[in-house]
Design an enzyme around this catalytic site. Structure first.
Site, PDB file in Angstrom:
ATOM      1  CG  ASP A 263      39.835 -13.699  27.938  1.00 24.95           C
ATOM      2  OD1 ASP A 263      39.420 -14.803  28.305  1.00 24.95           O
ATOM      3  OD2 ASP A 263      40.224 -13.460  26.782  1.00 24.95           O
TER       4      ASP A 263
ATOM      5  CE  LYS B 150      46.754 -20.562  34.059  1.00 24.57           C
ATOM      6  NZ  LYS B 150      45.578 -19.868  33.519  1.00 24.57           N
TER       7      LYS B 150
ATOM      8  CG  ASP C 135      -1.902   1.126   1.237  1.00 23.63           C
ATOM      9  OD1 ASP C 135      -2.082   1.766   0.175  1.00 23.63           O
ATOM     10  OD2 ASP C 135      -2.475   1.407   2.311  1.00 23.63           O
TER      11      ASP C 135
ATOM     12  CB  SER D 269      41.987 -25.259  26.939  1.00 24.78           C
ATOM     13  OG  SER D 269      40.899 -25.156  27.824  1.00 24.78           O
TER      14      SER D 269
ATOM     15  CG  ASP E 190      15.419 -18.504 -12.205  1.00 29.03           C
ATOM     16  OD1 ASP E 190      14.254 -18.086 -12.191  1.00 29.03           O
ATOM     17  OD2 ASP E 190      16.284 -18.091 -13.010  1.00 29.03           O
TER      18      ASP E 190
ATOM     19  CD  GLU F  71      37.783 -17.718  26.604  1.00 35.27           C
ATOM     20  OE1 GLU F  71      38.975 -18.013  26.797  1.00 35.27           O
ATOM     21  OE2 GLU F  71      37.271 -17.683  25.477  1.00 35.27           O
TER      22      GLU F  71
ATOM     23  CG  ASP G 296      18.274 -16.808  -7.744  1.00 40.66           C
ATOM     24  OD1 ASP G 296      17.646 -17.474  -8.584  1.00 40.66           O
ATOM     25  OD2 ASP G 296      18.466 -15.572  -7.838  1.00 40.66           O
TER      26      ASP G 296
ATOM     27  CG  ASN H 173      11.234 -16.363 -14.262  1.00 42.35           C
ATOM     28  OD1 ASN H 173      12.190 -15.754 -13.808  1.00 42.35           O
ATOM     29  ND2 ASN H 173      11.071 -16.584 -15.557  1.00 42.35           N
TER      30      ASN H 173
ATOM     31  CG  HIS I 102      36.808 -18.191  21.727  1.00 41.80           C
ATOM     32  ND1 HIS I 102      37.049 -17.203  20.787  1.00 41.80           N
ATOM     33  CD2 HIS I 102      37.965 -18.359  22.402  1.00 41.80           C
ATOM     34  CE1 HIS I 102      38.308 -16.811  20.872  1.00 41.80           C
ATOM     35  NE2 HIS I 102      38.887 -17.493  21.848  1.00 41.80           N
ATOM     36  CG  ASN I 103      37.807 -14.412  23.326  1.00 37.06           C
ATOM     37  OD1 ASN I 103      38.200 -15.033  24.312  1.00 37.06           O
ATOM     38  ND2 ASN I 103      38.647 -13.911  22.439  1.00 37.06           N
TER      39      ASN I 103
ATOM     40  CD  GLU J 298      42.547 -16.918  27.745  1.00 35.64           C
ATOM     41  OE1 GLU J 298      43.526 -16.134  27.813  1.00 35.64           O
ATOM     42  OE2 GLU J 298      41.999 -17.251  26.692  1.00 35.64           O
TER      43      GLU J 298
ATOM     44  CE  LYS K 294      38.610 -24.676  30.819  1.00 36.79           C
ATOM     45  NZ  LYS K 294      39.544 -23.541  30.793  1.00 36.79           N
TER      46      LYS K 294
ATOM     47  CG  HIS L 150      40.926 -10.518  22.829  1.00 41.70           C
ATOM     48  ND1 HIS L 150      41.040 -10.628  21.468  1.00 41.70           N
ATOM     49  CD2 HIS L 150      41.499 -11.634  23.342  1.00 41.70           C
ATOM     50  CE1 HIS L 150      41.668 -11.749  21.165  1.00 41.70           C
ATOM     51  NE2 HIS L 150      41.952 -12.380  22.280  1.00 41.70           N
TER      52      HIS L 150
END
Length: 777
Positions: free
Chosen positions: A367, A465, A170, A542, A670, A365, A723, A694, A335-336, A415, A463, A380
């Site tokens: 860090d 050390k 419309d 890891s 298509d 995770e 397509d 088509n 991850h990260n 980490e 998780k 990071h």
């Protein structure tokens, strides 16, 4: 079954505040010093939150801003986003706004703040109301509307989608469509009709003979009829006549029962349930519902329902044994998690954690690094990514959302780059914010294997050390993480070390932080022999993707044996600075549990990850196949004997296949369909239909393929629609992946997703699936 849009009843709460529709002034906050006063309102006709944008000359190109209700993920009250967290810091220091008035922003009181999280990138619209009551009205009202919108049946969602198509077509906002607008709509819907055929449909639908500017137009009622004529699906009519009463396009309970049992292979279904299906899908068709008869329209809705999806709807709930040790499960891992984009310059945000947790992720995770004022931060390291406070992640994401999608344990993978003092602060935050949610070691002393997800319900596992226990023997493994560049003290340096010799003791680990680590103690991988003879059930290794791939090829059977007892985490190569993902299937095939992926990048790897964890109620834990838990299995060796599954797939038709990128412009597509099998290397195969010229609206293929699968418990079916192009580009139009063990037999719809992993409107494939198993000769 068709109704004008004005009659669609959304059952909105009767006490919905009037200012929702009439408009209410709120402050939009982009930063501590960037506030914008706008008038917001909820348009119930369009199901959108809207506001009048800036009327500055530079902003007049888009003066109206809106968010579709179905694009809203969540409405949060309080300071629960990155923007508000920064603002709260300003408030704490004495800033944060002036006196509430028409022209001045209000005091940034948390009780007046709320946020709307929306879109595929989970953008936040942070708002401040003039009072706590106004804030509460918006939050409660929006949450009700969203809940209603999310609970509508397929038919209602289809009507909403159809309404959107009507409004798009419309162009002059007259509430009606002329013939040119209808032609434009057909092009948007990927329908190719001759002008003569289109004119015929237009005339047949124009029963009210309404005119605007001396042009014939279709109103909402007539548009629905026009669209219904386009929507006829001959393949469903044929199916109805095959099973219908006296081979007509009508079914009673007996006919539907026969169809459900013989074709759909439904078990534990009764005639009473079939009667319930008929009454449910013919609720607005009184003549049929009262006589307990199913029309072709009702049959279409039945086949489009969740129960008739290709994905086994019973697998949308937890159905597997959850009492096995953690090592026997695949665990959804990120991850990260804090990053929203690339690994070098993107934003760190609590939204990354909230998004992952709401999608069922069970290992995130963190860090952690030294921050200002003695408070650890997350980012990071050694990059230009932004920094966020560790405690804000815990308070705004982990604590409120840890069990939003799953009640099974959440693993916080650390980490740890902090100094001793800031590790102590991190430990303090973990205990004070998470409290009883933290898994403590008091009740773990007598264990000889990893506890089960069932035993760890609603527990958060750290998780990281761990310092050696002075009461342990000297063969304690080094709690170091191969992702870190942590310093170590060499205890002895023999030229040729043996398994029995202690090697490394960690330094720079705070006792307070170490005390929080129990069943996931990070250790460095030395050898499979060492892990087998000297490793502990609570050790977790890891390794980087390249090392994992090499292991899967060279020592796959040993990797399978290792992951039966201990957890192993895979993480992306450091070279993936664009946050791309590696292929998860090769390491899944070896039993690796925590295959950590970049959740912020939806690519093929994440598509398969979504399929892997969609089963078992999307709880983030999927029981590994028996071949990875018992007996001997080498994922890289040829499989000469064993059960084989034959899957016969008939690709019948498609519905509402979009243009590339879901664009409204461009040529009609298509389309052709590719069916792939991915899993064990010997099961890799593909089949392809011809291209239909088509027609993306309702292409019909009716092509059949038979695929042989040797390890179905590891296999996925991947449907792709492309397509066809003379230039060879063949752009992807949609796709879907499903584990073979979750595939339903019979006539099924396959609902397609786009490049962002989200559903594409009503786009689907209609297929027939059958399979059988036999022994190889």
């Amino acid at each position: 079954m068709w109704f004008p849009f004005a009659e669609v009843n959304y059952a909105l709460p009767p006490d919905l505040p009037e200012f929702f529709q009439n408009g209410c002034f709120l402050w939009k906050v982009r930063a501590a010093n960037k506030w914008y006063r706008r008038k917001y309102f909820l348009n119930l006709d369009d199901m959108q939150v809207r506001y009048d944008g800036s009327h500055k000359v530079t902003c007049l190109t888009d003066p109206i801003f809106h968010i579709d209700i179905n694009e809203i993920h969540e409405v949060r009250k309080g300071w629960m986003t990155d923007t508000f967290n920064k603002l709260s810091g300003q408030v704490a220091k004495g800033g944060g706004g002036g006196v509430a008035s028409r022209s001045k922003r209000p005091l940034a009181e948390e009780a007046c703040c709320f946020s709307i999280i929306h879109g595929s990138k989970r953008k936040t619209l942070d708002l401040v109301a003039s009072s706590e009551d106004v804030c509460e009205s918006w939050v409660a009202g929006l949450q009700q509307v969203i809940a209603i919108n999310n609970s509508v049946a397929y038919k209602r969602s289809y009507e909403m989608w159809l309404r959107k198509q009507f409004k798009i077509a419309d162009k002059d906002n007259t509430g009606a469509l002329n013939f040119d607008e209808c032609l434009h709509l057909l092009n948007q819907l990927n329908v190719t009709l001759s002008k003569k055929h289109a004119e015929g449909l237009f005339r047949e639908s124009n029963v009210h003979s309404k005119k605007i500017k001396n042009e014939d137009v279709l109103d909402e009622y007539e548009f629905v009829e026009f669209y219904r004529r386009l929507l006829d699906r001959p393949e469903l009519s044929q199916l109805m006549r095959r099973f219908g009463v006296h081979h007509t396009e009508t079914m009673g309970p007996n006919e539907l029962y026969k169809f459900a049992v013989e074709e759909q292979k439904m078990v534990n279904i009764s005639l009473e349930q079939c009667e319930g299906f008929i009454k449910g899908y013919e609720a607005e068709n009184v003549n049929y519902s009262e006589n307990c008869l199913l029309s072709t329209g009702g049959f279409r809705l039945f086949l489009l329902s969740e129960e008739q999806n290709i994905f086994n709807w019973t697998h949308r709930s937890v159905y597997q044994d959850m009492t096995r040790p953690l090592s026997e499960y695949f665990i959804a891992s990120s991850h990260n998690t804090y990053l929203l984009g690339d690994q070098l310059t993107s934003q760190s945000s609590v939204e990354g954690y909230i998004d992952a947790l709401k999608r069922g992720c069970r290992s995130v995770e963190l860090d952690i690094w030294d921050g200002a004022d003695g408070d650890p931060i997350v980012y990071h390291g050694y990059t230009l990514t932004s920094k966020i406070l560790f405690k804000e992640i815990l308070s705004d994401a982990i604590k409120p959302y840890a069990f939003a999608a799953s009640e099974y344990p959440l693993i916080l993978s650390f980490e740890n780059h902090c100094s001793i003092e800031q590790q102590k602060m991190a430990a303090k935050h973990l205990k004070s914010i998470l409290g009883d949610l933290l898994l403590t070691g008091e009740k773990l002393c007598d264990l000889s294997e990893l506890p089960s997800p069932e035993n760890l319900k609603r527990k958060i596992v750290v998780k990281g050390k761990k310092l050696p226990d002075i009461h342990q023997e000297n063969d304690f493994d080094s709690p170091c993480n191969s992702e870190d560049d942590y310093n170590y003290i060499e205890v002895s340096e023999p030229k040729h070390r043996t398994i029995n010799e202690p090697k490394i003791v960690p330094k720079n680990i705070a006792q307070e932080f170490s005390d929080l680590v129990n069943i996931c103690q990070s250790v460095k991988f030395q050898s499979f022999e060492h892990s087998r003879l000297k490793g502990h059930w609570y050790d977790i290794i890891s390794i980087q993707e390249k090392q994992a791939y090499k292991m899967s090829l060279d020592r796959g059977s040993e990797l399978v044996q290792h992951t039966r007892r201990q957890l192993l985490r895979i993480y992306p190569s450091g070279g993936r600075t664009n946050s791309s993902n590696y292929k998860p299937i090769p390491v899944w095939n070896c039993g690796c549990q925590l295959v950590a992926l970049n959740y912020q990048t939806f690519d093929k790897a994440l598509l398969y990850n979504k399929a892997r964890f969609q089963q078992n109620g999307n709880c983030g834990y999927v029981l590994k196949p028996e071949c990875l838990r018992k007996g001997s299995f080498n994922p890289s060796s040829p499989i000469k004997t064993g059960p084989t599954m034959l899957i016969t797939i008939k690709v019948i038709s498609g519905q509402h296949i979009p243009k590339p990128g879901q664009s409204a412009d461009g040529e009609v597509v298509d389309p052709y369909v590719i069916v792939k099998v991915r899993g064990h290397a010997e099961d890799k195969q593909r089949a392809q239909t011809s291209a239909i010229q088509n027609n993306g609206f309702n292409p019909v293929w009716n092509e059949t393929f038979t695929l042989s699968i040797k390890v179905p418990e590891l296999a996925f079916l991947h449907f792709i629609v492309r397509d066809h192009s003379a230039l060879g580009e063949d752009k992807k139009l949609g796709e879907y992946v499903v584990p073979v063990t979750s595939v339903m037999q019979g006539y099924r719809h396959v609902f397609l997703v786009g490049a962002d992993g989200e559903s594409i409107g009503q786009a689907s494939l209609f297929v027939h699936i059958s399979f059988k198993t036999f022994k190889d000769v």
